[in-house]
Scaffold this motif. Structure first.
Motif, PDB file in Angstrom:
ATOM      1  N   VAL A 194      -5.527  -0.967   1.164  1.00 26.46           N
ATOM      2  CA  VAL A 194      -5.168   0.170   0.317  1.00 26.46           C
ATOM      3  C   VAL A 194      -4.786   1.353   1.201  1.00 26.46           C
ATOM      4  CG1 VAL A 194      -6.779  -0.563  -1.495  1.00 26.46           C
ATOM      5  CG2 VAL A 194      -7.524   1.108   0.227  1.00 26.46           C
ATOM      6  N   THR A 195      -4.062   2.294   0.605  1.00 18.88           N
ATOM      7  CA  THR A 195      -3.867   3.606   1.223  1.00 18.88           C
ATOM      8  C   THR A 195      -4.522   4.657   0.335  1.00 18.88           C
ATOM      9  OG1 THR A 195      -1.733   3.855   0.097  1.00 18.88           O
ATOM     10  CG2 THR A 195      -1.674   3.069   2.364  1.00 18.88           C
ATOM     11  N   VAL A 196      -4.977   5.728   0.945  1.00 21.51           N
ATOM     12  CA  VAL A 196      -5.485   6.868   0.172  1.00 21.51           C
ATOM     13  C   VAL A 196      -5.256   8.126   1.006  1.00 21.51           C
ATOM     14  CG1 VAL A 196      -7.871   6.586   1.011  1.00 21.51           C
ATOM     15  CG2 VAL A 196      -7.432   7.792  -1.148  1.00 21.51           C
ATOM     16  N   VAL A 197      -4.864   9.190   0.335  1.00 21.43           N
ATOM     17  CA  VAL A 197      -4.615  10.469   0.993  1.00 21.43           C
ATOM     18  C   VAL A 197      -5.868  11.333   0.860  1.00 21.43           C
ATOM     19  CG1 VAL A 197      -3.179  12.546   1.017  1.00 21.43           C
ATOM     20  CG2 VAL A 197      -2.134  10.307   0.569  1.00 21.43           C
ATOM     21  N   LEU A 198      -6.405  11.749   2.001  1.00 23.57           N
ATOM     22  CA  LEU A 198      -7.636  12.552   2.042  1.00 23.57           C
ATOM     23  C   LEU A 198      -7.348  13.836   2.818  1.00 23.57           C
ATOM     24  CD1 LEU A 198     -10.171   9.702   3.021  1.00 23.57           C
ATOM     25  CD2 LEU A 198      -9.649  10.553   0.726  1.00 23.57           C
ATOM     26  N   ASP A 199      -7.341  14.937   2.112  1.00 24.72           N
ATOM     27  CA  ASP A 199      -7.005  16.223   2.719  1.00 24.72           C
ATOM     28  C   ASP A 199      -8.034  16.603   3.793  1.00 24.72           C
ATOM     29  OD1 ASP A 199      -5.122  18.738   1.928  1.00 24.72           O
ATOM     30  OD2 ASP A 199      -7.067  19.415   2.693  1.00 24.72           O
ATOM     31  N   LYS A 200      -7.539  17.275   4.839  1.00 25.72           N
ATOM     32  CA  LYS A 200      -8.417  17.679   5.945  1.00 25.72           C
ATOM     33  C   LYS A 200      -9.483  18.672   5.501  1.00 25.72           C
ATOM     34  CE  LYS A 200      -4.844  16.944   9.442  1.00 25.72           C
ATOM     35  NZ  LYS A 200      -3.763  16.565   8.493  1.00 25.72           N
ATOM     36  N   ALA A 201      -9.256  19.356   4.393  1.00 23.22           N
ATOM     37  CA  ALA A 201     -10.229  20.355   3.937  1.00 23.22           C
ATOM     38  C   ALA A 201     -11.450  19.730   3.266  1.00 23.22           C
ATOM     39  CB  ALA A 201      -9.552  21.322   2.957  1.00 23.22           C
ATOM     40  N   GLN A 207      -3.378   9.526   9.895  1.00 24.84           N
ATOM     41  CA  GLN A 207      -4.463  10.364   9.412  1.00 24.84           C
ATOM     42  C   GLN A 207      -4.195  11.836   9.740  1.00 24.84           C
ATOM     43  OE1 GLN A 207      -7.327   6.581  10.407  1.00 24.84           O
ATOM     44  NE2 GLN A 207      -8.157   8.585  10.928  1.00 24.84           N
ATOM     45  N   GLN A 208      -3.670  12.075  10.937  1.00 25.33           N
ATOM     46  CA  GLN A 208      -3.441  13.452  11.364  1.00 25.33           C
ATOM     47  C   GLN A 208      -2.173  14.035  10.736  1.00 25.33           C
ATOM     48  OE1 GLN A 208      -5.729  15.054  13.031  1.00 25.33           O
ATOM     49  NE2 GLN A 208      -4.542  16.950  12.864  1.00 25.33           N
ATOM     50  N   ALA A 209      -1.085  13.271  10.769  1.00 27.51           N
ATOM     51  CA  ALA A 209       0.208  13.813  10.336  1.00 27.51           C
ATOM     52  C   ALA A 209       0.353  13.844   8.823  1.00 27.51           C
ATOM     53  CB  ALA A 209       1.346  12.979  10.945  1.00 27.51           C
TER      54      ALA A 209
END
Lengths: 198, 198
Positions: free
Chosen positions: B56-63, B144-146
């Motif tokens: 899976v992919t998931v977007v996790l904000d750095k905040a 993860q970073q970009a």
């Protein structure tokens, strides 16, 4: 198959609202063109990635002709088929242009040009969809090779203004034929259902 | 808040069917734990990436605090909230544990242990969901970073057997309270709707 004029109700969506077209997780049709050859495939694994500029991810298998066109042109369009296009969506996700070169004609896909875009490289859009997102590939060779994962920046977006207007989906007041589709497997979809507002 | 026993109807899903839990594009709750601290956030941008092994992919904000726990533990769980959890989903996507340390207690989140998994590092699961996917981070530092984009391999999956059984969603014959949710923006969801079979 020559692209025709834009369909009625085809309306631009501001880029800052474009993520909302994909946020609810619908199945998409992916179109691309290169050197005069068009193709369209179905993809369930498409997802918003960022708000501004709006970005998306989409998984494009190496076996697909559409992926070759995306890699050659650097552009793809995602579009959201509606309930009447369910059978077409399965067909476009099953047949491949590699062995069925007349795939689009065979299934009666109706294409049109994205207005205001350079025609030779811009993917044709599919009629009968609820929304369309034109995307430029953000090259990430490792993702593309290791995971078949493509990142795109949305450069233009449109929707059918009967079902998406003023930045909001209006499924509950539009004809049910304009509901979008969520794919599971084996020809099984669920339509976008009732509004739940918190 | 101590995790409790598994809820009724909590049933393992074979890994080769796990992609079907996420394929229809529902909103998810992301949970993680590290050093005795749990957290749960909402995420619309989660998507299947592969069949076997399921990814899976998931977007996790750095905040987010949840991202810190994911990065520290290398594990996260995705789970699909049902219609009665819509308000909780918005709350868990709005409040952050960084400024509201008692976020989970404040919103009455009921957690339980993933059975058969090593408890100290395994994310707790949220009661009242329709399905749960336990994932191991596949490290991709550039993504993860970009892009805040995390890739996970699904290592275990479960569903409520009233609504997913024998590898198939059964929304139309289950109570409507077990329908999953698709998020747009601003507290606006759509429930998973009517079955469309081709």
């Amino acid at each position: 198959m020559l692209p025709t004029a834009s369909p009625p109700h085809f309306t631009p969506v501001p880029l800052d609202k474009a993520y909302r077209l994909l946020n609810h997780g619908p199945v998409v049709l992916v179109s691309a063109t290169h050197a005069g050859q068009h193709n369209v495939m179905a993809a369930s694994w498409a997802c918003a990635l960022d708000f501004a500029p709006p970005k998306v991810t989409v998984v494009l298998d190496k076996a697909t002709r559409t992926r070759e066109l995306v890699e050659a042109s650097g552009l793809f369009a995602l579009q959201l088929p509606t309930v009447p296009l369910a059978a077409l969506t399965v067909a476009l996700g099953t047949d491949t242009a590699k062995t069925t070169p007349d795939k689009l004609q065979r299934h009666g896909v109706l294409l049109f040009d994205a207005p205001g875009q350079p025609a030779p490289t811009t993917p044709p859009l599919v009629q009968g969809c609820a929304a369309w997102l034109l995307c430029r590939v953000v090259p990430e060779p490792h993702n593309q090779q290791a995971y078949d994962l493509f990142i795109g920046e949305v450069v233009a977006a449109w929707a059918d203004d009967r079902v998406f207007r003023n930045g909001h989906w209006e499924f509950d007041t539009a004809p049910d034929d304009l509901r979008t589709l969520h794919y599971v497997a084996g020809g099984q979809f669920y339509a976008t259902g009732a509004s739940v507002r918190v």
